[in-house]
Design a protein around this motif. Sequence first.
Motif, PDB file in Angstrom:
ATOM      1  N   ALA A 253      27.369  20.620  10.275  1.00  0.00           N
ATOM      2  CA  ALA A 253      27.418  19.771  11.466  1.00  0.00           C
ATOM      3  C   ALA A 253      26.048  19.694  12.114  1.00  0.00           C
ATOM      4  CB  ALA A 253      28.438  20.296  12.475  1.00  0.00           C
TER       5      ALA A 253
ATOM      6  N   SER B  78      22.803  10.791  10.576  1.00  0.00           N
ATOM      7  CA  SER B  78      22.390  11.912  11.426  1.00  0.00           C
ATOM      8  C   SER B  78      21.605  12.971  10.668  1.00  0.00           C
ATOM      9  CB  SER B  78      23.610  12.562  12.078  1.00  0.00           C
ATOM     10  OG  SER B  78      24.220  11.694  12.987  1.00  0.00           O
ATOM     11  N   ARG B  79      21.848  13.104   9.382  1.00  0.00           N
ATOM     12  CA  ARG B  79      21.163  14.168   8.635  1.00  0.00           C
ATOM     13  C   ARG B  79      19.811  13.720   8.062  1.00  0.00           C
ATOM     14  NH1 ARG B  79      22.110  14.193   3.067  1.00  0.00           N
ATOM     15  NH2 ARG B  79      23.465  12.520   2.311  1.00  0.00           N
TER      16      ARG B  79
ATOM     17  N   GLU C 127      28.946   8.954  11.499  1.00  0.00           N
ATOM     18  CA  GLU C 127      27.492   8.928  11.691  1.00  0.00           C
ATOM     19  C   GLU C 127      26.777  10.036  10.916  1.00  0.00           C
ATOM     20  OE1 GLU C 127      26.607   9.023  15.858  1.00  0.00           O
ATOM     21  OE2 GLU C 127      28.061   7.448  16.351  1.00  0.00           O
ATOM     22  N   TYR C 128      27.528  10.784  10.122  1.00  0.00           N
ATOM     23  CA  TYR C 128      26.966  11.980   9.485  1.00  0.00           C
ATOM     24  C   TYR C 128      25.756  11.668   8.603  1.00  0.00           C
ATOM     25  CZ  TYR C 128      26.640  16.135   6.487  1.00  0.00           C
ATOM     26  OH  TYR C 128      26.195  17.214   5.794  1.00  0.00           O
ATOM     27  N   ASP C 129      25.867  10.712   7.712  1.00  0.00           N
ATOM     28  CA  ASP C 129      24.778  10.452   6.774  1.00  0.00           C
ATOM     29  C   ASP C 129      23.504   9.994   7.479  1.00  0.00           C
ATOM     30  OD1 ASP C 129      25.882  11.265   4.362  1.00  0.00           O
ATOM     31  OD2 ASP C 129      26.905   9.367   4.042  1.00  0.00           O
TER      32      ASP C 129
ATOM     33  N   ARG D 234      22.634  18.851   3.477  1.00  0.00           N
ATOM     34  CA  ARG D 234      23.961  18.566   4.017  1.00  0.00           C
ATOM     35  C   ARG D 234      24.456  19.754   4.862  1.00  0.00           C
ATOM     36  NH1 ARG D 234      25.997  14.045   1.663  1.00  0.00           N
ATOM     37  NH2 ARG D 234      28.057  14.509   2.583  1.00  0.00           N
TER      38      ARG D 234
ATOM     39  N   VAL E 291      28.490  16.188  15.296  1.00  0.00           N
ATOM     40  CA  VAL E 291      28.638  15.302  14.141  1.00  0.00           C
ATOM     41  C   VAL E 291      28.860  16.163  12.903  1.00  0.00           C
ATOM     42  CG1 VAL E 291      27.524  13.536  12.708  1.00  0.00           C
ATOM     43  CG2 VAL E 291      27.186  13.528  15.193  1.00  0.00           C
ATOM     44  N   SER E 292      30.118  16.261  12.479  1.00  0.00           N
ATOM     45  CA  SER E 292      30.456  17.051  11.290  1.00  0.00           C
ATOM     46  C   SER E 292      30.391  16.162  10.051  1.00  0.00           C
ATOM     47  CB  SER E 292      31.851  17.654  11.444  1.00  0.00           C
ATOM     48  OG  SER E 292      32.811  16.614  11.517  1.00  0.00           O
ATOM     49  N   SER E 293      30.638  16.755   8.898  1.00  0.00           N
ATOM     50  CA  SER E 293      30.502  16.015   7.643  1.00  0.00           C
ATOM     51  C   SER E 293      31.511  14.882   7.511  1.00  0.00           C
ATOM     52  CB  SER E 293      30.645  16.977   6.450  1.00  0.00           C
ATOM     53  OG  SER E 293      31.887  17.656   6.513  1.00  0.00           O
ATOM     54  N   SER E 294      32.574  14.906   8.298  1.00  0.00           N
ATOM     55  CA  SER E 294      33.564  13.828   8.253  1.00  0.00           C
ATOM     56  C   SER E 294      33.289  12.725   9.269  1.00  0.00           C
ATOM     57  CB  SER E 294      34.967  14.397   8.496  1.00  0.00           C
ATOM     58  OG  SER E 294      35.037  15.026   9.780  1.00  0.00           O
ATOM     59  N   HIS E 295      32.279  12.919  10.083  1.00  0.00           N
ATOM     60  CA  HIS E 295      31.953  11.949  11.142  1.00  0.00           C
ATOM     61  C   HIS E 295      31.321  10.708  10.523  1.00  0.00           C
ATOM     62  CE1 HIS E 295      30.191  10.311  14.827  1.00  0.00           C
ATOM     63  NE2 HIS E 295      30.914  11.178  15.526  1.00  0.00           N
TER      64      HIS E 295
END
Length: 459
Positions: A40, A26-27, A22-24, A37, A16-20
């Motif tokens: 990934a 996921s972190r 689900e990113y927000d 941030r 899950v990279s910053s463009s994914h």
Amino acid sequence: MLDFTQLETTFSGKIVSSSHPEYDDSRKVYNANINKRPQAILYCENEADVISAVNFARESNALIAVRCQGHNGSGYSICDEGIVIDLSQIKYTRVDNENNTVRVGAGCKWEDVDNATAVFGKAVSSGVVSSTGVSGLTLGGGHGYISRGYGLAIDNLVEVDIVLSDGSYVKASENLNSDIFWGIRGGGGNFGIITSFVFNMAPVHDVFCGLMAWDLKDIQETFTWYDKLMKSARNDLYGFFAIQTIPPAPPFPDELHNQKFCGVVWCYYGPKEEFEEAWAPIKAYCEECPPIMDGTHWATLRELNATFNELYPAGDQWYWKGDYFDNITPEVIEIHNRKIQDVPTWKSAMHLYPINGVCHDISADAMAWNDRQSNYSMVIVGVSQDAEDFDDIKSWATSYWKELNPHSSLTGSYVNWMMPDEDKNRVKSAYGSNYEKLLELKRKYDPQNIFSMNHNITP
């Protein structure tokens, strides 16, 4: 920016990279005050994924954070700019009843372990909140309801599988790689990424447990009595002392909502036929000084361990401060009584956990956890559902701790209570005479300090 193209050829989990999309989500971690941030998050499906992730990060000179359940308040399980190696998908429990052990995947919570072992009438010594991750609590030590009789979580650890900084995958126990096994029992994530744990199980059936609360006007007498009791009680009787606010919700009586109190959360886990004898000193004190609330009852340890899960869900703001204590003096009680008067939120609290009993039977140099003489591990928690309260809860917890610290038994504290802004000497002090050996291990197994997102032993 890191290029994950090559990693994708050997990595079976989700990246899950910053463009994914689900990113927000996921972190996010347990402590909502942590807002970092990474480039990934790597969701490892198995040990091979962990090895691939470590090798990729090392070769890319990327900062590594290791996350199992993200429960630790310090926020070390997430990072800015680097990568998060997430173990939450490595989740299994395998009970070996014949050998009285359970193997636990690094992505498990303690509730998973409770569910697996309870059917056999057994449990693993852990903490007091079963939504906590197994990995983080164990690597810092792990004390809770049955530790006076069965020891810390690390005292019951038999074996681990661990990925080292060079990508090698080894077992560690008293007989295999015993030096690193010594270090991970209290030394946190400084030496590698553990993918599975094997614990001894303890026989535990129903327990007599629950909160007993007294009015704050009785705090001097009650706290003094509690201290004396916990220093002489049989090892199958446990209670942690709490000073906080009665939650404004069921099952607490309406007339007590938001009232500040002092009290004990009890757990008797010995034979039922010996309960009356074990409970006699508590019954006698209640006759002399009646509590304002008595919520004690028979339950399973699994139910007791889950008591605080809903009260303290993921997403609150947290700030922790801790210390070890030997004695609860009148001066210490006066500080507690005064500081609880200006508590900023109803979730903020002070808890004092006994770490005596059989915990004292193990020598200080048997493993990295060093304190085998203090009677209590104390934590002050500032907690709020509202981000605007963070400065207030941090200020309150810090000022409370500053007044108590001169009365503590050591300059260091339980590493699981430490925040990133602690004085760096506190980490060294937490390990006392064991620190130099930990430093040697760090230089041997992680000389480049690849595993630095922790209460770091800096090589």
